[in-house]
Design a protein around this motif. Structure first.
Motif, short mmCIF file in Angstrom:
data_model
loop_
_atom_site.label_atom_id
_atom_site.label_comp_id
_atom_site.label_asym_id
_atom_site.label_seq_id
_atom_site.Cartn_x
_atom_site.Cartn_y
_atom_site.Cartn_z
N PHE A 313 1.02 -1.03 -0.19
CA PHE A 313 -0.14 0.10 -0.48
C PHE A 313 1.38 1.21 -0.12
CE2 PHE A 313 -3.08 -2.75 1.85
CZ PHE A 313 -3.85 -2.64 0.52
N LEU A 314 2.00 1.08 0.40
CA LEU A 314 3.09 2.38 1.29
C LEU A 314 3.22 2.39 -0.54
CD1 LEU A 314 4.62 4.71 2.29
CD2 LEU A 314 6.37 2.66 2.14
N THR A 315 3.05 1.35 -1.80
CA THR A 315 4.12 1.79 -3.13
C THR A 315 2.72 3.25 -3.93
OG1 THR A 315 4.54 -0.40 -3.17
CG2 THR A 315 4.97 0.93 -5.70
N TRP A 316 1.11 2.72 -3.71
CA TRP A 316 0.36 3.70 -4.14
C TRP A 316 0.88 5.68 -3.97
CZ3 TRP A 316 -5.24 2.10 -3.09
CH2 TRP A 316 -5.07 0.65 -2.99
N PHE A 317 1.67 5.79 -2.93
CA PHE A 317 1.87 7.34 -2.41
C PHE A 317 3.32 7.51 -3.20
CE2 PHE A 317 -1.21 5.53 0.94
CZ PHE A 317 -2.38 6.10 0.09
N ILE A 318 3.83 7.00 -2.89
CA ILE A 318 5.78 6.78 -2.78
C ILE A 318 6.03 6.86 -4.66
CG2 ILE A 318 6.03 6.15 -0.85
CD1 ILE A 318 7.69 4.13 -2.18
N ILE A 319 5.05 6.10 -5.73
CA ILE A 319 5.76 6.00 -7.42
C ILE A 319 5.78 7.02 -7.29
CG2 ILE A 319 3.55 4.94 -7.81
CD1 ILE A 319 4.40 2.68 -9.11
N ASN A 320 5.24 8.01 -7.23
CA ASN A 320 4.70 9.15 -8.51
C ASN A 320 5.72 9.72 -7.42
OD1 ASN A 320 3.45 8.65 -10.87
ND2 ASN A 320 1.65 8.97 -10.03
N ARG A 321 5.70 9.67 -6.59
CA ARG A 321 6.87 11.32 -5.30
C ARG A 321 8.48 10.70 -5.32
NH1 ARG A 321 2.00 10.79 -2.66
NH2 ARG A 321 0.80 12.42 -1.83
N LEU A 322 8.18 9.47 -5.73
CA LEU A 322 10.37 9.31 -5.99
C LEU A 322 10.41 9.08 -6.85
CD1 LEU A 322 10.26 6.48 -3.29
CD2 LEU A 322 10.96 8.85 -3.19
N GLY A 323 9.67 8.86 -8.07
CA GLY A 323 10.18 8.14 -9.55
C GLY A 323 10.57 6.85 -9.56
N ARG A 324 10.13 6.47 -11.32
CA ARG A 324 10.82 5.23 -11.73
C ARG A 324 12.13 5.08 -11.28
NH1 ARG A 324 6.29 6.37 -12.19
NH2 ARG A 324 4.45 6.71 -13.48
N ARG A 325 13.28 5.44 -10.84
CA ARG A 325 14.50 5.49 -11.35
C ARG A 325 15.13 5.18 -9.24
NH1 ARG A 325 18.72 6.67 -14.68
NH2 ARG A 325 19.80 7.73 -13.20
N ARG A 326 15.03 6.20 -8.79
CA ARG A 326 14.83 5.59 -7.19
C ARG A 326 14.15 3.85 -6.19
NH1 ARG A 326 15.00 10.57 -10.01
NH2 ARG A 326 17.06 12.19 -9.37
N LEU A 327 12.91 4.57 -7.09
CA LEU A 327 12.40 3.15 -6.76
C LEU A 327 13.55 1.99 -7.10
CD1 LEU A 327 8.84 3.70 -7.02
CD2 LEU A 327 9.66 3.77 -4.99
N PHE A 328 13.75 2.20 -8.34
CA PHE A 328 14.40 0.93 -8.83
C PHE A 328 15.36 0.46 -7.83
CE2 PHE A 328 12.94 0.81 -13.32
CZ PHE A 328 12.27 0.10 -13.05
N PHE A 368 10.76 -5.38 -2.10
CA PHE A 368 10.14 -5.64 -3.93
C PHE A 368 9.95 -5.02 -4.20
CE2 PHE A 368 7.62 -8.46 -6.88
CZ PHE A 368 8.67 -7.94 -7.66
N THR A 369 8.23 -5.40 -3.45
CA THR A 369 6.93 -4.29 -2.88
C THR A 369 7.62 -2.85 -3.73
OG1 THR A 369 4.55 -4.56 -3.43
CG2 THR A 369 5.68 -4.44 -1.12
N TRP A 370 8.36 -1.87 -2.88
CA TRP A 370 8.41 -0.75 -2.97
C TRP A 370 8.94 -0.53 -4.30
CZ3 TRP A 370 10.50 -0.85 3.00
CH2 TRP A 370 9.51 -1.10 3.80
N GLY A 371 10.05 -1.53 -4.27
CA GLY A 371 11.14 -1.03 -5.99
C GLY A 371 10.83 -1.48 -7.18
N TRP A 372 10.06 -2.27 -6.88
CA TRP A 372 10.49 -3.38 -8.70
C TRP A 372 8.66 -3.85 -8.71
CZ3 TRP A 372 13.35 -4.26 -12.46
CH2 TRP A 372 14.53 -3.75 -12.48
N MET A 373 7.90 -4.01 -8.26
CA MET A 373 6.99 -4.99 -8.30
C MET A 373 6.11 -3.64 -8.96
SD MET A 373 4.10 -6.88 -5.79
CE MET A 373 2.96 -7.93 -6.30
#
Length: 511
Positions: A313-328, A368-373
């Motif tokens: 559920f945390l991914t819902w809120f950070i995926i646009n805030r951190l961007g793709r590269r930083r999440l990877f 994994f779910t935060w960074g790649w999923m």
């Protein structure tokens, strides 16, 4: 089409896509416990560890075939019809699977099921990416990947509860329940619109405008609908010769070959994180690496999936805030560190270290779910050009399943032969992935799909695209509808984006 418009229509498309990914997760969790049930093993002839691995990984062979089939049919029949075909194929496999009485029948049914899922997972990310706005796109994918984890949870707990029966019901019912997902997806898909981008690319301009109007909840002659259609048409004009296989490997002004390689790399690297190894075999790992009893291992595995779900559920809120590269980066560094810790705790082999091993596996699932999923399913659809998007995404999904096949196949054998040293491999691969992301993965979270096209066409190579995309991200510039031409202008992309993109972004927010 249902009487829905705007965000609610996108939400329902997300529900359909999520249903397929829920099925994906259900299978991930399904076989981990069934493959160790005595009654099921008796039916398939009590095979050795290598054959057991193939029973599980045969699904991935089917998924590879389904991904290749999507390359052939998705662009011809559209995203929506491809999903309907996927549901029909999967239902055939469901009937054979739940009625299996031999190893051969199980293998054939799992390959058919895989073909259905391969078709689905190739078409649905494209459909969702091409119907959602840039702002909604990643969050909707994050939602569908949370549904994947819900599917895994359902499988773990259905298996755990029925496992006490010690008869054929304990595995036939979980197999039969797979049919629920394609039935639901098929029922909704019948009433949903096709991708406007696919319609426009195939000459159905009026239908494309009608679909886009419904998806944005704006009149067909509204300036934002017309501006987005202009972006789509401009991208189509820029990208020609998309009907042949060779189009996937031609570089051209849009850097098609480079973008296809990046998309395939992103899907492949998901397997190199080690997640399939952990997800498919977590009960097996807990029993054979950590030393837990079968019942305790199954119970801990089920609890790990609840943790996995909560983390997502945390991914819902950070995926646009951190961007793709930083999440990877976050995912790879976190997972690599957890795998190093698992090596150490398994090597120590004490009761406290066994507890620590379980804790680090739980943390691994979170990273994994935060960074790649969600990133892994969002990114390829964003990076690929329109005229080859369906073919290229299907090809990238083929690489996903191909790499997943070997990671699933080697799991029982590697644990039996090299034990804790297995996890060193996954640690090294995670850290190596960070380098690849840094060098070759542009930031796409601030761009419309058309702006990505023009950003590539305005750059001489992938390193320049990465640099420009990072510049846009660092300066909080979002290229929205009508900004594609600004991104195409060679030279000072940032200045042009501010003039064109930022203004259009504000118009979108007002709308």
């Amino acid at each position: 089409m249902l009487n829905l418009r705007g965000k609610w229509l996108v939400y329902l498309i997300t529900v359909v896509s999520s249903t397929g990914f829920c099925l994906f997760g259900y299978d991930n969790g399904l076989m981990g416990q069934i493959i160790s049930e005595p009654n099921f093993l008796d039916i398939i002839g009590n095979p050795n560890a290598a054959v057991q691995g193939f029973v599980v990984s045969s699904y991935d062979i089917g998924c590879m075939l389904g991904a290749l089939a999507a390359v052939l049919v998705s662009e011809q029949i559209g995203r929506r019809r491809t999903i309907m075909l996927a549901c029909a194929v999967h239902l055939v496999g469901d009937v054979i699977n739940a009625s299996s009485f031999s190893l051969a029948q199980v293998l054939v049914s799992r390959i058919i099921l895989g073909v259905g899922l391969g078709l689905f997972t190739s078409a649905s990310p494209v459909w969702l990416a091409e119907t959602a706005t840039a702002e909604m796109r990643a969050v909707m994918v994050a939602v569908q990947l949370t549904c994947l984890i819900i599917g895994t949870n359902l499988a773990y707990w259905v298996d755990y509860g029925l496992g006490f029966l010690n008869n054929e019901i304990s595995w036939r019912v979980p197999f039969a329940l797979q049919a629920v997902y394609p039935i639901v997806a098929l029922g909704f898909t019948l009433f949903l619109p096709e991708s406007p981008r696919w319609l426009a690319a195939h000459g159905h301009t009026d239908a494309a405008i009608t679909a886009l109007s419904a998806l944005r909840d704006l009149p067909e002659d509204h300036e934002l609908v017309l501006a987005e259609m202009q972006d789509i048409n401009s991208a189509i004009e820029l990208e020609t010769d998309g009907s042949s296989w060779t189009a996937l490997f031609k570089q051209g002004p849009s850097k098609v070959r480079t973008r296809v390689i990046v998309a395939c790399a992103a899907q492949s690297m998901q397997s190199y994180c080690g997640i399939n190894f952990v997800e498919y075999y977590f009960p097996f790992i807990l029993k054979n690496s950590v030393g837990l009893s079968t019942n305790t291992g199954n119970l801990v595995s089920g609890c790990s999936q609840i943790w996995f779900l909560l983390s997502s559920f945390l991914t819902w809120f950070i995926i646009n805030r951190l961007g793709r590269r930083r999440l990877f980066y976050l995912g790879n560094i976190g997972m690599g560190s957890c795998m190093i810790a698992v090596c150490i705790t398994l090597w120590k082999d004490t009761k406290p270290s066994d507890t620590a091993t379980v804790v680090f596996f739980f943390l691994y699932l979170s990273f994994f779910t935060w960074g790649w999923m969600s990133n892994m399913w969002t990114y390829p659809a964003e990076i690929l050009p329109l005229h080859v998007r369906s073919k290229a995404l299907a090809l990238s999904v083929f690489f996903l399943w191909a790499n997943q096949f070997w990671t699933v196949e080697i799991a029982p054998v590697s644990i039996d032969n090299i034990g804790w040293r297995t996890y060193i491999i996954w640690a090294v691969l995670n850290f190596a992935s960070c380098i690849i992301v840094y060098l070759y993965f542009p930031e796409t979270s601030s761009l419309t799909l058309e702006s990505v096209d023009f950003l590539f066409s305005s750059s001489k190579d992938i390193r320049e695209v990465v640099a420009k995309s990072e510049n846009l991200w660092a300066n909080s510039i979002r290229l929205e509808v009508g900004a594609a031409a600004a991104a195409a202008t060679a030279g000072d992309v940032q200045e042009k984006a501010i003039e064109g993109g930022a203004g259009q972004s504000s118009h979108l927010e007002d709308a």
